[in-house]
Write an enzyme that holds these catalytic residues in place. Structure first.
Site, PDB file in Angstrom:
ATOM      1  N   SER A   1       0.850  -1.193   0.000  1.00 21.74           N
ATOM      2  CA  SER A   1       0.000   0.000   0.000  1.00 21.74           C
ATOM      3  C   SER A   1       0.884   1.240   0.000  1.00 21.74           C
ATOM      4  O   SER A   1       1.995   1.218   0.560  1.00 21.74           O
ATOM      5  CB  SER A   1      -0.862   0.014   1.266  1.00 21.74           C
ATOM      6  OG  SER A   1      -1.384   1.309   1.491  1.00 21.74           O
TER       7      SER A   1
ATOM      8  N   TYR B   1      -1.476  -1.086  10.100  1.00 20.89           N
ATOM      9  CA  TYR B   1      -1.589  -1.378   8.661  1.00 20.89           C
ATOM     10  C   TYR B   1      -0.302  -0.987   7.916  1.00 20.89           C
ATOM     11  O   TYR B   1       0.214  -1.749   7.097  1.00 20.89           O
ATOM     12  CB  TYR B   1      -2.787  -0.600   8.125  1.00 20.89           C
ATOM     13  CG  TYR B   1      -3.143  -0.827   6.672  1.00 20.89           C
ATOM     14  CD1 TYR B   1      -3.994  -1.866   6.307  1.00 20.89           C
ATOM     15  CD2 TYR B   1      -2.673   0.018   5.672  1.00 20.89           C
ATOM     16  CE1 TYR B   1      -4.354  -2.056   4.972  1.00 20.89           C
ATOM     17  CE2 TYR B   1      -3.028  -0.165   4.340  1.00 20.89           C
ATOM     18  CZ  TYR B   1      -3.874  -1.199   4.001  1.00 20.89           C
ATOM     19  OH  TYR B   1      -4.228  -1.381   2.685  1.00 20.89           O
TER      20      TYR B   1
HETATM   21  N1  CAA Z   1      -1.960  13.545  10.811  1.00 18.89           N
HETATM   22  C1  CAA Z   1      -1.776  13.922  12.091  1.00 18.89           C
HETATM   23  N2  CAA Z   1      -2.763  13.976  13.013  1.00 18.89           N
HETATM   24  C2  CAA Z   1      -4.000  13.639  12.597  1.00 18.89           C
HETATM   25  C3  CAA Z   1      -4.264  13.220  11.278  1.00 18.89           C
HETATM   26  C4  CAA Z   1      -3.196  13.204  10.378  1.00 18.89           C
HETATM   27  N3  CAA Z   1      -3.366  12.812   9.087  1.00 18.89           N
HETATM   28  N4  CAA Z   1      -5.571  12.942  11.191  1.00 18.89           N
HETATM   29  C5  CAA Z   1      -6.110  13.173  12.405  1.00 18.89           C
HETATM   30  N5  CAA Z   1      -5.154  13.599  13.253  1.00 18.89           N
HETATM   31  C6  CAA Z   1      -5.312  14.018  14.659  1.00 18.89           C
HETATM   32  C7  CAA Z   1      -6.515  14.923  14.761  1.00 18.89           C
HETATM   33  O1  CAA Z   1      -6.131  16.270  14.515  1.00 18.89           O
HETATM   34  C8  CAA Z   1      -6.943  14.713  16.200  1.00 18.89           C
HETATM   35  O2  CAA Z   1      -6.101  15.433  17.050  1.00 18.89           O
HETATM   36  P1  CAA Z   1      -6.675  16.101  18.401  1.00 18.89           P
HETATM   37  O3  CAA Z   1      -7.221  14.948  19.219  1.00 18.89           O
HETATM   38  O4  CAA Z   1      -5.483  16.768  18.983  1.00 18.89           O
HETATM   39  O5  CAA Z   1      -7.756  17.041  17.940  1.00 18.89           O
HETATM   40  C9  CAA Z   1      -6.639  13.233  16.446  1.00 18.89           C
HETATM   41  O6  CAA Z   1      -5.636  12.877  15.444  1.00 18.89           O
HETATM   42  C10 CAA Z   1      -7.851  12.360  16.278  1.00 18.89           C
HETATM   43  O7  CAA Z   1      -8.343  12.514  14.947  1.00 18.89           O
HETATM   44  P2  CAA Z   1      -9.783  11.998  14.492  1.00 18.89           P
HETATM   45  O8  CAA Z   1     -10.861  12.954  14.930  1.00 18.89           O
HETATM   46  O9  CAA Z   1      -9.781  11.682  13.042  1.00 18.89           O
HETATM   47  O10 CAA Z   1      -9.897  10.661  15.383  1.00 18.89           O
HETATM   48  P3  CAA Z   1     -10.933   9.525  15.290  1.00 18.89           P
HETATM   49  O11 CAA Z   1     -10.663   8.648  16.452  1.00 18.89           O
HETATM   50  O12 CAA Z   1     -12.316  10.029  15.051  1.00 18.89           O
HETATM   51  O13 CAA Z   1     -10.545   8.769  13.906  1.00 18.89           O
HETATM   52  C11 CAA Z   1      -9.228   7.482  12.438  1.00 18.89           C
HETATM   53  C12 CAA Z   1      -9.304   8.175  13.797  1.00 18.89           C
HETATM   54  C13 CAA Z   1     -10.297   6.375  12.371  1.00 18.89           C
HETATM   55  C14 CAA Z   1      -7.858   6.873  12.331  1.00 18.89           C
HETATM   56  C15 CAA Z   1      -9.517   8.521  11.326  1.00 18.89           C
HETATM   57  O14 CAA Z   1      -8.659   9.634  11.498  1.00 18.89           O
HETATM   58  C16 CAA Z   1      -9.290   7.976   9.950  1.00 18.89           C
HETATM   59  O15 CAA Z   1     -10.101   7.204   9.430  1.00 18.89           O
HETATM   60  N6  CAA Z   1      -8.163   8.358   9.309  1.00 18.89           N
HETATM   61  C17 CAA Z   1      -7.829   7.906   7.974  1.00 18.89           C
HETATM   62  C18 CAA Z   1      -6.945   6.722   8.039  1.00 18.89           C
HETATM   63  C19 CAA Z   1      -6.680   6.236   6.640  1.00 18.89           C
HETATM   64  O16 CAA Z   1      -6.195   6.964   5.781  1.00 18.89           O
HETATM   65  N7  CAA Z   1      -7.005   4.978   6.366  1.00 18.89           N
HETATM   66  C20 CAA Z   1      -6.850   4.425   5.091  1.00 18.89           C
HETATM   67  C21 CAA Z   1      -7.854   3.341   4.899  1.00 18.89           C
HETATM   68  S1  CAA Z   1      -7.901   2.743   3.216  1.00 18.89           S
HETATM   69  C22 CAA Z   1      -6.526   1.830   3.091  1.00 18.89           C
HETATM   70  O17 CAA Z   1      -5.840   1.564   4.008  1.00 18.89           O
HETATM   71  C23 CAA Z   1      -6.202   1.365   1.717  1.00 18.89           C
HETATM   72  C24 CAA Z   1      -4.820   1.723   1.348  1.00 18.89           C
HETATM   73  O18 CAA Z   1      -3.990   0.843   1.273  1.00 18.89           O
HETATM   74  C25 CAA Z   1      -4.488   3.126   1.049  1.00 18.89           C
END
Ligand code: CAA
Length: 248
Positions: free
Chosen positions: A142, A155
């Protein structure tokens, strides 16, 4: 060359389906491996038949368990009438969570399904491929295994492990006619990606230079190439396909 026997894990997911179809179009005999608890097998088979893919062989097993893999490959070879020439280690899961909140079972599930499974499946076919002097092993990594991703320490670690495995086994089998390569897709329009929270997904797509998700068939086409004779000089490689989102 057509008429090889190909086994694809996670065959009934978005990427797996596209890979199975690409191989069938290339003239290969395709074994679709799926998790025994997946309840959509009959629906999937019916959809494939309706789309003109009538000859997929289906085998069920949990790729995180080596005994299941052994049984699955034995069943596949019996049903297909010969040994596996092409293995695509495609099946994978996400258990996304910020590391501070991640539970041990979320780490373990991703490691065993996305990384240990490569040992379990590849072990069943690689020696026989080397003895026959031809084989193709394609491992789904990935983009996030290459660049890392907040919320995916499990992951990304597993998918980076896939790349290390690919490079190492590629070297071991390089003089045996067996190639081992990895594909590192960016975000593909599958159920896994559509499960990302809407606002988060919007941010992801906005950051992709092509401003769109990858189409599953674009990964299928790459698998087609890697499974072919013309790709013979490529091994241990990781092919990035991500709409310009990241260059390793
Ligand atoms: N970088 C740094 N910090 C981040 C961030 C990032 N990209 N995204 C979120 N944060 C921080 C937020 O600012 C927040 O900080 P505070 O608590 O200080 O405000 C904290 O992390 C929590 O963020 P969320 O509100 O998003 O937390 P959550 O618990 O609701 O969700 C999560 C967490 C489920 C991981 C969600 O952020 C998410 O789904 N992220 C995307 C993850 C991703 O890209 N997954 C890919 C899936 S598809 C795949 O994997 C296929 C492939 O091969 C590409």
């Amino acid at each position: 060359m057509a008429n090889r026997i190909a086994l694809v894990t996670g065959a009934m997911g978005g990427l797996g389906t596209a890979i199975c179809q690409a191989f069938a179009n290339d003239g290969h005999k395709v074994v679709a491996a799926y998790h025994p608890e997946l309840d959509k097998k009959d629906v999937w088979v019916a959809e494939m038949e309706a789309a003109g893919f009538k000859d997929f062989i289906c085998v069920a097993g949990d790729i995180s368990k080596i005994e299941d893999c052994k049984a699955m490959v034995a069943e596949a070879e019996e049903k297909a009438g010969g040994p596996i020439d092409i293995l695509v280690n495609n099946a994978g899961i996400t258990r996304d969570r910020m590391f501070g909140k991640m539970e041990k079972d979320q780490w373990d599930a991703v490691m065993s399904t996305n990384l240990t499974s490569l040992f379990n499946m590849t072990k069943q076919v690689s020696t026989k491929m080397a003895e026959r002097g031809w084989g193709r092993i394609i491992n789904m990594s990935s983009m996030n295994g290459v660049k890392g991703q907040a919320g995916q320490s499990n992951y990304a670690a597993a998918k980076a492990g896939v790349i290390g495995f690919t490079k190492s086994l590629g070297q071991e089998l390089a003089n045996k006619g067996v190639t081992v390569n990895a594909i590192a897709p960016g975000y593909v329009g599958t159920k896994m990606v559509m499960a990302i929270r809407e606002d988060v997904l919007k941010g992801i797509v906005d950051a992709i230079p092509m401003k769109r998700l990858c189409k599953p068939e674009e990964i299928g086409g790459l698998c087609s190439y890697l499974a072919s004779d013309i790709s013979a000089y490529m091994t241990g490689a990781t092919l990035n396909i991500n709409g310009g989102a990241y260059y390793a």
